[in-house]
Design a protein around this motif. Structure first.
Motif, PDB file in Angstrom:
ATOM      1  N   ASN A  61       0.707  -1.185   0.160  1.00  0.00           N
ATOM      2  CA  ASN A  61       0.184   0.091   0.077  1.00  0.00           C
ATOM      3  C   ASN A  61       0.832   1.166  -0.133  1.00  0.00           C
ATOM      4  O   ASN A  61       0.297   2.362   0.385  1.00  0.00           O
ATOM      5  CB  ASN A  61      -0.950   0.044   1.377  1.00  0.00           C
ATOM      6  CG  ASN A  61      -1.943  -0.981   1.099  1.00  0.00           C
ATOM      7  OD1 ASN A  61      -2.960  -0.678   0.022  1.00  0.00           O
ATOM      8  ND2 ASN A  61      -1.945  -2.170   1.675  1.00  0.00           N
ATOM      9  N   LEU A  62       2.218   1.323  -0.198  1.00  0.00           N
ATOM     10  CA  LEU A  62       2.914   2.362  -0.350  1.00  0.00           C
ATOM     11  C   LEU A  62       2.432   3.112  -1.744  1.00  0.00           C
ATOM     12  O   LEU A  62       2.451   2.449  -2.535  1.00  0.00           O
ATOM     13  CB  LEU A  62       4.457   2.126  -0.607  1.00  0.00           C
ATOM     14  CG  LEU A  62       5.171   1.622   0.801  1.00  0.00           C
ATOM     15  CD1 LEU A  62       6.584   1.366   0.359  1.00  0.00           C
ATOM     16  CD2 LEU A  62       5.117   3.065   1.545  1.00  0.00           C
ATOM     17  N   PRO A  63       2.286   4.418  -1.554  1.00  0.00           N
ATOM     18  CA  PRO A  63       1.984   5.004  -2.817  1.00  0.00           C
ATOM     19  C   PRO A  63       3.151   5.251  -3.548  1.00  0.00           C
ATOM     20  O   PRO A  63       4.246   5.138  -3.403  1.00  0.00           O
ATOM     21  CB  PRO A  63       1.635   6.592  -2.249  1.00  0.00           C
ATOM     22  CG  PRO A  63       2.217   6.621  -0.810  1.00  0.00           C
ATOM     23  CD  PRO A  63       2.618   5.236  -0.304  1.00  0.00           C
ATOM     24  N   ASP A  64       2.601   5.384  -4.955  1.00  0.00           N
ATOM     25  CA  ASP A  64       3.674   5.629  -5.917  1.00  0.00           C
ATOM     26  C   ASP A  64       4.428   6.887  -5.442  1.00  0.00           C
ATOM     27  O   ASP A  64       3.842   8.155  -5.405  1.00  0.00           O
ATOM     28  CB  ASP A  64       2.798   5.964  -7.257  1.00  0.00           C
ATOM     29  CG  ASP A  64       4.098   6.142  -8.523  1.00  0.00           C
ATOM     30  OD1 ASP A  64       5.066   5.549  -8.402  1.00  0.00           O
ATOM     31  OD2 ASP A  64       3.669   6.779  -9.425  1.00  0.00           O
ATOM     32  N   LEU A  65       5.797   6.874  -5.513  1.00  0.00           N
ATOM     33  CA  LEU A  65       6.229   8.009  -5.088  1.00  0.00           C
ATOM     34  C   LEU A  65       7.326   8.371  -6.194  1.00  0.00           C
ATOM     35  O   LEU A  65       8.406   8.371  -6.108  1.00  0.00           O
ATOM     36  CB  LEU A  65       7.235   7.364  -3.867  1.00  0.00           C
ATOM     37  CG  LEU A  65       6.477   6.995  -2.533  1.00  0.00           C
ATOM     38  CD1 LEU A  65       7.185   6.695  -1.558  1.00  0.00           C
ATOM     39  CD2 LEU A  65       5.417   8.185  -1.937  1.00  0.00           C
ATOM     40  N   PRO A  66       6.691   9.475  -6.981  1.00  0.00           N
ATOM     41  CA  PRO A  66       7.528  10.125  -8.165  1.00  0.00           C
ATOM     42  C   PRO A  66       8.433  11.050  -7.444  1.00  0.00           C
ATOM     43  O   PRO A  66       8.363  11.444  -6.345  1.00  0.00           O
ATOM     44  CB  PRO A  66       6.607  10.551  -9.000  1.00  0.00           C
ATOM     45  CG  PRO A  66       5.394  10.969  -8.001  1.00  0.00           C
ATOM     46  CD  PRO A  66       5.500   9.772  -7.165  1.00  0.00           C
ATOM     47  N   GLU A 107      12.352   0.677   9.021  1.00  0.00           N
ATOM     48  CA  GLU A 107      13.207   1.704   8.460  1.00  0.00           C
ATOM     49  C   GLU A 107      13.630   1.253   6.971  1.00  0.00           C
ATOM     50  O   GLU A 107      13.777   2.477   6.189  1.00  0.00           O
ATOM     51  CB  GLU A 107      14.542   1.581   9.378  1.00  0.00           C
ATOM     52  CG  GLU A 107      14.366   2.294  10.682  1.00  0.00           C
ATOM     53  CD  GLU A 107      15.434   2.064  11.588  1.00  0.00           C
ATOM     54  OE1 GLU A 107      16.452   1.603  11.284  1.00  0.00           O
ATOM     55  OE2 GLU A 107      15.479   2.355  12.901  1.00  0.00           O
ATOM     56  N   GLU A 108      13.785   0.243   6.652  1.00  0.00           N
ATOM     57  CA  GLU A 108      14.133  -0.163   5.276  1.00  0.00           C
ATOM     58  C   GLU A 108      13.077  -0.011   4.274  1.00  0.00           C
ATOM     59  O   GLU A 108      13.370   0.596   3.054  1.00  0.00           O
ATOM     60  CB  GLU A 108      14.540  -1.767   5.385  1.00  0.00           C
ATOM     61  CG  GLU A 108      15.067  -2.427   4.030  1.00  0.00           C
ATOM     62  CD  GLU A 108      15.137  -3.685   4.256  1.00  0.00           C
ATOM     63  OE1 GLU A 108      15.347  -4.286   3.130  1.00  0.00           O
ATOM     64  OE2 GLU A 108      15.357  -4.345   5.249  1.00  0.00           O
ATOM     65  N   TYR A 109      11.699  -0.360   4.789  1.00  0.00           N
ATOM     66  CA  TYR A 109      10.869  -0.267   3.585  1.00  0.00           C
ATOM     67  C   TYR A 109      10.092   1.102   3.612  1.00  0.00           C
ATOM     68  O   TYR A 109       9.460   1.642   2.712  1.00  0.00           O
ATOM     69  CB  TYR A 109       9.838  -1.413   3.395  1.00  0.00           C
ATOM     70  CG  TYR A 109      10.758  -2.728   3.087  1.00  0.00           C
ATOM     71  CD1 TYR A 109      11.049  -3.098   1.830  1.00  0.00           C
ATOM     72  CD2 TYR A 109      11.081  -3.510   4.122  1.00  0.00           C
ATOM     73  CE1 TYR A 109      11.633  -3.998   1.635  1.00  0.00           C
ATOM     74  CE2 TYR A 109      11.586  -4.561   3.840  1.00  0.00           C
ATOM     75  CZ  TYR A 109      11.895  -5.033   2.522  1.00  0.00           C
ATOM     76  OH  TYR A 109      12.574  -6.350   2.023  1.00  0.00           O
ATOM     77  N   VAL A 110       9.752   1.233   4.752  1.00  0.00           N
ATOM     78  CA  VAL A 110       8.553   2.670   4.757  1.00  0.00           C
ATOM     79  C   VAL A 110       9.327   4.065   5.038  1.00  0.00           C
ATOM     80  O   VAL A 110       9.464   4.646   4.254  1.00  0.00           O
ATOM     81  CB  VAL A 110       7.818   2.371   6.134  1.00  0.00           C
ATOM     82  CG1 VAL A 110       6.895   3.798   6.251  1.00  0.00           C
ATOM     83  CG2 VAL A 110       6.985   1.175   5.831  1.00  0.00           C
ATOM     84  N   ASP A 111      10.260   4.086   6.052  1.00  0.00           N
ATOM     85  CA  ASP A 111      11.211   5.401   6.514  1.00  0.00           C
ATOM     86  C   ASP A 111      12.093   5.510   5.000  1.00  0.00           C
ATOM     87  O   ASP A 111      11.739   6.881   4.583  1.00  0.00           O
ATOM     88  CB  ASP A 111      12.095   5.176   7.568  1.00  0.00           C
ATOM     89  CG  ASP A 111      11.148   4.932   8.799  1.00  0.00           C
ATOM     90  OD1 ASP A 111      10.139   4.957   8.900  1.00  0.00           O
ATOM     91  OD2 ASP A 111      11.904   5.066   9.893  1.00  0.00           O
TER      92      ASP A 111
END
Length: 184
Positions: free
Chosen positions: A65-70, A118-122
Motif C-alpha cells: 500500500n505504499l503510494p507511488d512516490l515519483p 526503516e528499510e521499507y517505509v522510512d
C-alpha cells in the motif's frame, strides 16, 4: 460456499487493508491474527501459513500500500514538497497517523519491525524529500548548513499528525514551509 484463496490479488488487498485498519485502531501491542482473521473473514491458520509473524503481515500490507512516490522537479523546493506530499495520498486511504503511531510503538518493542520499517517505509519517504532538499540547496533556496534530517522529520511528522485534515498539504507548504524558508 468456499472462501476466495488468499493468493488472489483482490483477496490479498482485502486482507492488507484490514491489517492496516486494525493496526491503526488497536496499535501494535494489541494487534493479533485473531482480529485480522475475524475482520477479513479468513482463517487464522491460513494467515499464519502465509505470514508466520505479525511483523511480516504488517510489513507486506505496508509495502503493498505504499503510494507511488515519483520524484517531482517543479522548479522550487516548496512546489517539490507540495507534489511529494500529494503523492503520499490526498485524500488518504488509511488512518496514516494511527498506522505510524502503531509502527512507532511496535518498533520500540520489536527490533525486527524497527529494521523492516526503516528499510521499507522510512527510506521510501525520506529519500524522496532528501532529493528535493539537495536540489534546493544547489539552487540556493536552502542554506547549506540546514539540517536536512530535522526538516524532513518535521515535514513527515506534520503530514502524519494532520493527515486527516482537509487541505493538509497546502497548509504545510503555504502555512509552514514557505514562511519558514522565506519563499512567499
Amino acid at each position: 460456499m468456499g472462501r476466495t484463496p488468499l493468493d488472489t490479488p483482490a483477496r490479498q488487498q482485502e486482507v492488507f487493508s484490514t491489517v492496516l485498519d486494525v493496526l491503526a485502531e488497536v496499535g501494535y501491542a494489541r494487534f493479533n491474527m485473531d482480529l485480522v482473521a475475524s475482520r477479513a473473514r479468513a482463517s487464522k491458520a491460513s494467515l499464519y501459513q502465509r505470514w508466520p509473524t505479525k511483523v511480516r503481515l504488517i510489513m507486506d500490507a505496508l509495502k503493498a500500500n505504499l503510494p507511488d512516490l515519483p520524484q517531482p522537479d517543479e522548479g522550487t523546493f516548496a512546489e517539490d514538497v507540495r507534489q511529494i506530499l500529494r503523492s503520499w495520498g490526498e485524500p488518504v486511504p488509511f488512518d496514516i497517523a494511527g498506522i505510524f503511531l502503531g509502527l512507532l510503538e511496535g518498533s520500540r518493542q520489536d527490533a525486527d519491525l524497527a529494521c523492516l520499517r526503516e528499510e521499507y517505509v522510512d527510506r521510501a519517504y525520506t529519500e524522496q524529500l532528501q532529493v528535493a532538499v539537495d536540489r534546493a540547496k544547489i539552487r540556493g533556496e536552502l542554506p547549506e548548513r540546514l539540517d536536512a534530517g530535522i526538516l524532513i522529520t518535521a515535514l513527515i511528522s506534520t503530514f502524519v499528525l494532520r493527515s486527516e485534515e482537509q487541505g493538509v498539504v497546502d497548509g504545510i507548504v503555504d502555512g509552514l514551509l514557505r514562511p519558514l524558508i522565506g519563499d512567499l
